[in-house]
Design an enzyme around this catalytic site. Sequence first.
Site, PDB file in Angstrom:
ATOM      1  N   HIS A   1      -1.118   1.255  -7.103  1.00  0.00           N
ATOM      2  CA  HIS A   1      -1.260   2.709  -6.916  1.00  0.00           C
ATOM      3  C   HIS A   1      -0.189   3.281  -5.995  1.00  0.00           C
ATOM      4  CE1 HIS A   1      -2.982   0.882  -3.420  1.00  0.00           C
ATOM      5  NE2 HIS A   1      -3.028   2.052  -2.831  1.00  0.00           N
ATOM      6  N   ASP A   2       0.593   2.383  -5.345  1.00  0.00           N
ATOM      7  CA  ASP A   2       1.664   2.833  -4.443  1.00  0.00           C
ATOM      8  C   ASP A   2       3.040   2.674  -5.053  1.00  0.00           C
ATOM      9  OD1 ASP A   2       0.069   1.283  -1.578  1.00  0.00           O
ATOM     10  OD2 ASP A   2      -0.068   3.346  -2.304  1.00  0.00           O
TER      11      ASP A   2
ATOM     12  N   ASP B   1      -6.118  -3.503   3.706  1.00  0.00           N
ATOM     13  CA  ASP B   1      -5.023  -2.536   3.762  1.00  0.00           C
ATOM     14  C   ASP B   1      -4.138  -2.745   4.995  1.00  0.00           C
ATOM     15  OD1 ASP B   1      -4.007   0.007   2.601  1.00  0.00           O
ATOM     16  OD2 ASP B   1      -4.485   0.782   4.584  1.00  0.00           O
TER      17      ASP B   1
ATOM     18  N   ASP C   1     -11.624  -2.178  -1.051  1.00  0.00           N
ATOM     19  CA  ASP C   1     -10.467  -1.933  -0.202  1.00  0.00           C
ATOM     20  C   ASP C   1     -10.976  -1.745   1.226  1.00  0.00           C
ATOM     21  OD1 ASP C   1      -7.586  -0.417  -1.588  1.00  0.00           O
ATOM     22  OD2 ASP C   1      -7.766  -1.219   0.455  1.00  0.00           O
TER      23      ASP C   1
ATOM     24  N   GLU D   1      -2.827  -7.066   2.397  1.00  0.00           N
ATOM     25  CA  GLU D   1      -1.597  -6.333   2.096  1.00  0.00           C
ATOM     26  C   GLU D   1      -0.693  -6.541   3.311  1.00  0.00           C
ATOM     27  OE1 GLU D   1      -1.580  -2.076   2.321  1.00  0.00           O
ATOM     28  OE2 GLU D   1      -0.155  -1.921   0.671  1.00  0.00           O
TER      29      GLU D   1
HETATM   30  O1  ISL Z   1       3.907   2.991  -0.586  1.00  0.00           O
HETATM   31  C1  ISL Z   1       4.546   2.192   0.013  1.00  0.00           C
HETATM   32  C2  ISL Z   1       5.995   2.295   0.150  1.00  0.00           C
HETATM   33  O2  ISL Z   1       6.506   1.992  -1.144  1.00  0.00           O
HETATM   34  C3  ISL Z   1       3.875   0.984   0.538  1.00  0.00           C
HETATM   35  O3  ISL Z   1       4.705   0.372   1.469  1.00  0.00           O
HETATM   36  C4  ISL Z   1       2.559   1.430   1.200  1.00  0.00           C
HETATM   37  O4  ISL Z   1       2.655   2.653   1.819  1.00  0.00           O
HETATM   38  C5  ISL Z   1       2.231   0.465   2.288  1.00  0.00           C
HETATM   39  O5  ISL Z   1       2.260  -0.794   1.699  1.00  0.00           O
HETATM   40  C6  ISL Z   1       0.814   0.722   2.802  1.00  0.00           C
HETATM   41  O6  ISL Z   1      -0.040   1.027   1.720  1.00  0.00           O
HETATM   42  C7  ISL Z   1      -1.442   1.078   2.009  1.00  0.00           C
HETATM   43  O7  ISL Z   1      -1.719   1.839   3.181  1.00  0.00           O
HETATM   44  C8  ISL Z   1      -1.462   3.236   3.142  1.00  0.00           C
HETATM   45  C9  ISL Z   1      -1.949   3.924   1.859  1.00  0.00           C
HETATM   46  O8  ISL Z   1      -1.333   5.200   1.755  1.00  0.00           O
HETATM   47  C10 ISL Z   1      -1.579   3.104   0.632  1.00  0.00           C
HETATM   48  O9  ISL Z   1      -2.106   3.718  -0.551  1.00  0.00           O
HETATM   49  C11 ISL Z   1      -2.144   1.717   0.810  1.00  0.00           C
HETATM   50  O10 ISL Z   1      -1.913   0.909  -0.355  1.00  0.00           O
HETATM   51  C12 ISL Z   1      -2.184   3.825   4.332  1.00  0.00           C
HETATM   52  O11 ISL Z   1      -3.537   3.417   4.301  1.00  0.00           O
END
Ligand code: ISL
Length: 552
Positions: free
Chosen positions: A326-327, A211, A110, A262
């Site tokens: 995980h989100d 990310d 990541d 992402e």
């Molecule tokens: O969790 C979300 C809303 O449902 C997602 O939109 C997510 O927050 C967003 O896609 C960004 O996620 C990534 O960056 C964040 C981190 O908290 C998340 O775990 C990661 O997947 C900040 O780094």
Amino acid sequence: MLKTEQKPITDQLKKAWWKEAVVYQIYWRSFNDTTGNGFGDLEGVIEKLDYLKELGVDVLWLNPFYDSPDVDNGYDISDYYAIMDKAGDFNVFNRLMTEVHARGMKVIMDLVVNHTSDQHPWFQESRSSKNNPKRDWYIWKDGVNGGPPNNWRSYFAPSAWEWEEQTNQYYFHSFAVEQPDLNWENRELREEIYRMMRFWLDKGIDGFRLDVINLLAKQAGFPDAENPYTLDYLGNNPGIHDFLHEMHEEVFKHYDIMTVGEIPFVGPEDGVLYVGEDREELHTLFHFEVADDMPSWDMRRFKEIQKRWYEGLKGCGWNSQFLNNHDHTRQVTRYGNDGKYRVESAKQLGMMIHTLPGIPYVYQGEEIGMTGVRFPSIEDYNDVAMKNKYKEEVDKGRDPEEVFEELLPLSRDNSRTPMHWTAERNAGFTSGTPWIKTNPNYKDINVERALNDSNSVFYFYKTLIELRKNNDVMVYGDFEDLSGQDEHLYIYKRTLHSTTWLIALNHSEEEKECSLLKDYETSFDQLILSNYDNDENKRYKLRPYEARLYSI
Ligand code: ISL
């Protein structure tokens, strides 16, 4: 919206190892604890590599394990060149790489470079004075009329700006206050990030999951947003493709790797600009038209999204398919049926994700049909996004119980409870006290039980993955949706050269007539895989959450 540029067209998409891969996402802190401290660790991943090899996955995506104060579970990095103590150390990391590669699998890490932790030495220097050489590595602005520079919210806070006493300015954060955004306009910062990326690639990793990588460029001038709640002003701003092309030129093109971005807030017309094969930016992407914008299952909307993305990327770029991570809460709970038809539904969602066009991602526990969770109190939850939102709403005077119930279904902790290995204490995840409670249904849903049940979700996933290894139609086949606006049936074809596969899904609790199956005279000797036993009387019917894969 980006200015629309000519959609990149390539006559023939090239074959590639990452296009043929099945990716397994490991949220290592909830995967397997070998020290008894209640957190999973990299040693725990090594211990389970033979399990993953048995499943058949090719690429392991590890969530961040760089040093971090863990405000956002590793997405707030304080040292890109160090491994978080609770995850392990470079000895374990090197063994992990050796053991993964020895099994013919790959690892992608990541990459979190939109922001760091506020404890990162870079930020400590930047905040110390306006004249510090690293001041411009972050985004600092004067206030306006005694308040923040504009009305932007962040993902995890009511304002994207935090006042800093030391220098009487605000700093910008797209996420938590403890996650200041890096200033990608600063060339020196970008060079340092590229150096760090090479450091990890030279250790043998096979790529990155990047990310929120489309947030690196910020809107010039930071104007007020029309609606601060949409957050889409944070991403896809002019300049982003220059940064990603530079990243490709400086780093990616020098390695045989996989890069998956992402990319929230895009449809295919903007998404293709990140992954077009002649764009020289990223290989593939996660879009969020489902995970962020479709709160519960809506078959018609899902079909429309799939069709639009297939047409938008066809001949140009490569998609990724996922329904949870995980989100985002576990798919069988959010988008399927985690009650009476949990097994059938888990298999059906698996067949759908593995037969739609794009790279399929398996989130740890999905392969045994793990479900979302409902803990009794906000104190049982860890997710900074959920806890910040709860505080914001309760501070407005709203009823805490009502706010809690509202936040439960989409809390990111639904997917972050410990992996279920056995029916033993803590599901065999830890000998200690887990950092987050275990889902109480681990006694019925666990790997040990799945491996001893030939009809388990696990073996269904294993078969789907084996089919992909042996049939290019699943990877490179054209896609055609045959089921139009039907709100329960999803019937589609994949075609490559002389091979045509037909997938028939009934996403409902009722048995449905499926006359389309008559058109293809689908005989049972053409049936490759199903989540129900064959029944001649059901030839043109689909039972609740039934999923069938035919070669026609
Ligand atoms: O969790 C979300 C809303 O449902 C997602 O939109 C997510 O927050 C967003 O896609 C960004 O996620 C990534 O960056 C964040 C981190 O908290 C998340 O775990 C990661 O997947 C900040 O780094």
